[in-house]
Design a protein around this motif. Sequence first.
Motif, PDB file in Angstrom:
ATOM      1  N   GLY A  39      65.517  38.346   4.399  1.00  0.00           N
ATOM      2  CA  GLY A  39      66.954  38.061   4.264  1.00  0.00           C
ATOM      3  C   GLY A  39      67.205  36.559   4.300  1.00  0.00           C
ATOM      4  N   THR A  41      68.524  34.392   6.514  1.00  0.00           N
ATOM      5  CA  THR A  41      68.142  33.620   7.701  1.00  0.00           C
ATOM      6  C   THR A  41      66.630  33.396   7.702  1.00  0.00           C
ATOM      7  N   HIS A  91      73.065  31.465  13.195  1.00  0.00           N
ATOM      8  CA  HIS A  91      73.979  31.331  12.059  1.00  0.00           C
ATOM      9  C   HIS A  91      75.416  31.552  12.469  1.00  0.00           C
ATOM     10  N   ALA A 156      74.579  43.626   8.258  1.00  0.00           N
ATOM     11  CA  ALA A 156      73.404  43.359   9.097  1.00  0.00           C
ATOM     12  C   ALA A 156      73.693  43.515  10.587  1.00  0.00           C
ATOM     13  N   SER A 160      77.304  40.083  12.509  1.00  0.00           N
ATOM     14  CA  SER A 160      76.518  39.338  11.518  1.00  0.00           C
ATOM     15  C   SER A 160      77.461  38.739  10.475  1.00  0.00           C
ATOM     16  N   VAL A 161      76.930  37.864   9.671  1.00  0.00           N
ATOM     17  CA  VAL A 161      77.739  37.232   8.622  1.00  0.00           C
ATOM     18  C   VAL A 161      78.266  38.275   7.641  1.00  0.00           C
ATOM     19  N   GLY A 184      69.148  43.448   8.896  1.00  0.00           N
ATOM     20  CA  GLY A 184      69.226  42.170   8.194  1.00  0.00           C
ATOM     21  C   GLY A 184      69.665  42.486   6.778  1.00  0.00           C
ATOM     22  N   ASP A 202      77.549  38.756   1.284  1.00  0.00           N
ATOM     23  CA  ASP A 202      76.374  38.130   1.914  1.00  0.00           C
ATOM     24  C   ASP A 202      76.189  36.682   1.506  1.00  0.00           C
ATOM     25  N   GLN A 203      75.271  36.056   2.217  1.00  0.00           N
ATOM     26  CA  GLN A 203      74.940  34.641   2.006  1.00  0.00           C
ATOM     27  C   GLN A 203      74.178  34.494   0.695  1.00  0.00           C
TER      28      GLN A 203
END
Length: 324
Positions: A39, A41, A91, A156, A160-161, A184, A202-203
């Motif tokens: 993922g 991170t 994060h 996640a 989480s983000v 994740g 998501d990122q």
Amino acid sequence: MLRLVLAALAVVALGSGPASAQAYPNRPVTLIVPFAAGGPTDIIARIVGEHMARTLGQQIVVENVAGAGGTTGITRGAQAKPDGYTIMMGHMGTHGAAPALYPRLRYDPTKDFEPIGLAAGTPILIVGRKAFPPNTLKDLITYLQTNQAKVNQAHAGVGSVSHTTCTMLQSQLKVKSTLVAYRGTGPALNDLVGGQVDYMCDQIVNLVEQIKAGNIRAYAIATPERSPALPDVPTTKEAGLPQYQVSAWNALFAPKDTPKEIVARLNDALDKALDDAATRKRLLDLGGVIPDKAGRTSAWLGNFVKAEVDRWTPILKAAGAVAE
Ligand code: ASP
């Protein structure tokens, strides 16, 4: 004579630092990634970690300690011996949103760490499985509003983000999707590609390759400008949801009381990694935003974490995600 005295003073000065800092690092450094491998991170940790290891002259061993939206791994890291041999990649979730969502969180992001430095900024995208019926962000909004009970959203873990940023999206759209938790967004993305879940937030660094390969749909990027890594993906402003603006980040932390000299060595190694052409290219190709020099200091990160904790609590309260 004077020279002799100066030389003696220099020896005393050299010998006055903590022994551990002088020899540091004389064995591998463990870098805790609080999510599953693969993922964002994990990707960012491995990219910067590889170059940092060269500067430090020691291996950096990534340990994935997933669970509870990243808070399990960060709790472990916060409680590790503060000797520079255990550091962690936090994060926006673990060090910004988590305190608002976990009333019994066993660490305080603003007090229990020595911030090392920001590793990368990561714009947020709204993505869906390839065969998900909505074609555009506007279609997605209508679809979520009319089919909310049967739509699955991957994330996640609470805090989480992917969880907080999609909570913000759903709060703005006044919808509630069915949530599916992963360890994740690496594994979450696998299921999105496989079609087992419908969408997620998501990122960017997790998503660029799969979007380019056409394996998932990208509805929008939640930044004011498009990303150079994904020039064809519209911004939320262009796609009809201008109020959805959100970006995340990843940063390195050491446990509180890690000697200053060691934190400085780690900050310097991170700084060198972020100046390295090959490392920069890897991050930029994945859509990462590399902090400028001013945004790379430990002090900057310490202040940023405080601001992030203050920023997220009201957002998550307004979204009804915080227990009163
Ligand atoms: N991006 C993930 C999140 O939602 C975590 C991960 O890096 O796997 O917080």
